[in-house]
Design a protein around this motif. Sequence first.
Motif, PDB file in Angstrom:
ATOM      1  N   SER A 100       0.834  -1.206   0.000  1.00  0.00           N
ATOM      2  CA  SER A 100       0.000   0.000   0.000  1.00  0.00           C
ATOM      3  C   SER A 100       0.864   1.250   0.000  1.00  0.00           C
ATOM      4  CB  SER A 100      -0.910   0.010   1.233  1.00  0.00           C
ATOM      5  OG  SER A 100      -1.735  -1.130   1.264  1.00  0.00           O
ATOM      6  N   LEU A 143       2.321   1.820  -3.438  1.00  0.00           N
ATOM      7  CA  LEU A 143       1.322   2.329  -4.377  1.00  0.00           C
ATOM      8  C   LEU A 143       1.041   3.809  -4.130  1.00  0.00           C
ATOM      9  CD1 LEU A 143      -1.213  -0.653  -4.386  1.00  0.00           C
ATOM     10  CD2 LEU A 143       0.341   0.012  -6.232  1.00  0.00           C
ATOM     11  N   ARG A 195      -0.604   6.506  -6.773  1.00  0.00           N
ATOM     12  CA  ARG A 195      -1.885   5.837  -7.019  1.00  0.00           C
ATOM     13  C   ARG A 195      -2.957   6.367  -6.072  1.00  0.00           C
ATOM     14  NH1 ARG A 195      -1.209   1.124 -10.046  1.00  0.00           N
ATOM     15  NH2 ARG A 195       0.628   1.450 -11.365  1.00  0.00           N
ATOM     16  N   TYR A 199      -7.654   2.973  -4.454  1.00  0.00           N
ATOM     17  CA  TYR A 199      -7.024   1.850  -5.164  1.00  0.00           C
ATOM     18  C   TYR A 199      -6.096   1.078  -4.229  1.00  0.00           C
ATOM     19  CZ  TYR A 199      -4.111  -0.582  -8.615  1.00  0.00           C
ATOM     20  OH  TYR A 199      -3.421  -1.533  -9.337  1.00  0.00           O
ATOM     21  N   VAL A 244      -8.151  -1.028  -1.698  1.00  0.00           N
ATOM     22  CA  VAL A 244      -8.711  -2.247  -2.293  1.00  0.00           C
ATOM     23  C   VAL A 244      -7.629  -3.299  -2.508  1.00  0.00           C
ATOM     24  CG1 VAL A 244      -9.831  -3.191  -4.347  1.00  0.00           C
ATOM     25  CG2 VAL A 244     -10.650  -1.046  -3.365  1.00  0.00           C
ATOM     26  N   VAL A 245      -6.480  -2.870  -3.020  1.00  0.00           N
ATOM     27  CA  VAL A 245      -5.380  -3.805  -3.263  1.00  0.00           C
ATOM     28  C   VAL A 245      -4.938  -4.464  -1.954  1.00  0.00           C
ATOM     29  CG1 VAL A 245      -2.942  -3.985  -3.920  1.00  0.00           C
ATOM     30  CG2 VAL A 245      -4.531  -2.695  -5.353  1.00  0.00           C
TER      31      VAL A 245
END
Length: 341
Positions: free
Chosen positions: A102, A105, A110, A114, A117-118
């Motif tokens: 996270s 990202l 990002r 997003y 969720v990842v």
Amino acid sequence: MSVKTPTDAPGGVSDPPEAPKSRLSLGKVRDLPHAGLIAVLVLVVVFTAVQSETFATDRNIVNILSQVSVNAVLAAGLTLLMTAGGMDFSMGSNVAVTAAVSARLLADGRPTGYAVVVALVLGTVIGLVNGLVVTFTNVAPFVVTLASATLLDGVALLVHDGSTISIGTRMFALGNDKVLGVPYLLIVAVLVLIVTALVMRFTVFGRDAFAIGGNEHVARLSGINVTARKLTLYGLTGTLSGLAGLMLLSRLGSSSPGGTAGLSLQLAVVAAVVIGGTSLAGGHGTVIGTALGLVLLGVVANALNLLDFSSNYQPVSVGAVLLVAAVANEMHKARSGSARH
């Protein structure tokens, strides 16, 4: 002239009238749920409050509860899993991986949604992989998840590539803001604990977990889809690990190699669950006990800090409490078994 005593009278009693009441009241105290745990918690709180003026302040109490919030989310899932006879020693390492991914990202620009969720999907997949191996290979959950933990710790190091990943002010609100003086992290933790308790107490899924932990073979014969239940439980612990990873990342504002997640976090969570009375063999679990165990460990850690003990004493205290709790757990199980017979 002789005087009759109560034992001389027909149908007399051998004890004074007050004695049975005394024994009954002591028995009731011993039978209170988590009486011993509550007594220890009260003793630690009183001792620390006497020794430190800052311990009993509102700010410090909120600080203790905020610090155990991440552990509480993991402990909720582990309580349910252990009740069903399972075990997951990779939850702390799952937190390390999801927090690192996270952070990477978010650092790469990002969107926050997003990354969230990842993290949740990744955590769930890791949990499901553990569940698949445990269910279809019959390898002991301890062995499978310990191996998984080692693997995940390596993955986290690869994601970091030797450096700390900062996310700046991204997700700052979740980790630091409050509503009516209550941190968001604490609200999330309490909600997860409440939902878990309701599931265990009032749903078919919760009753199935108790049945599987009590006797998996009998549970199969009674029509419970044990395989599906196990996979769901391991997937759920993975999802909660992903959530805990996001919570930890939001509180720290960065993810670093060899940070606060991993085996040390996992041992603290296992200690809290076992201290709370959840059986290592399955078939018995309680969210209230887990919550008390979390608070006890949080208070002990805070007390060591306030009383200027070395931070090295904290893992010592966690290990000692875990050992005592495991022994007490087995003694209670043996005593319960003899009482039924």
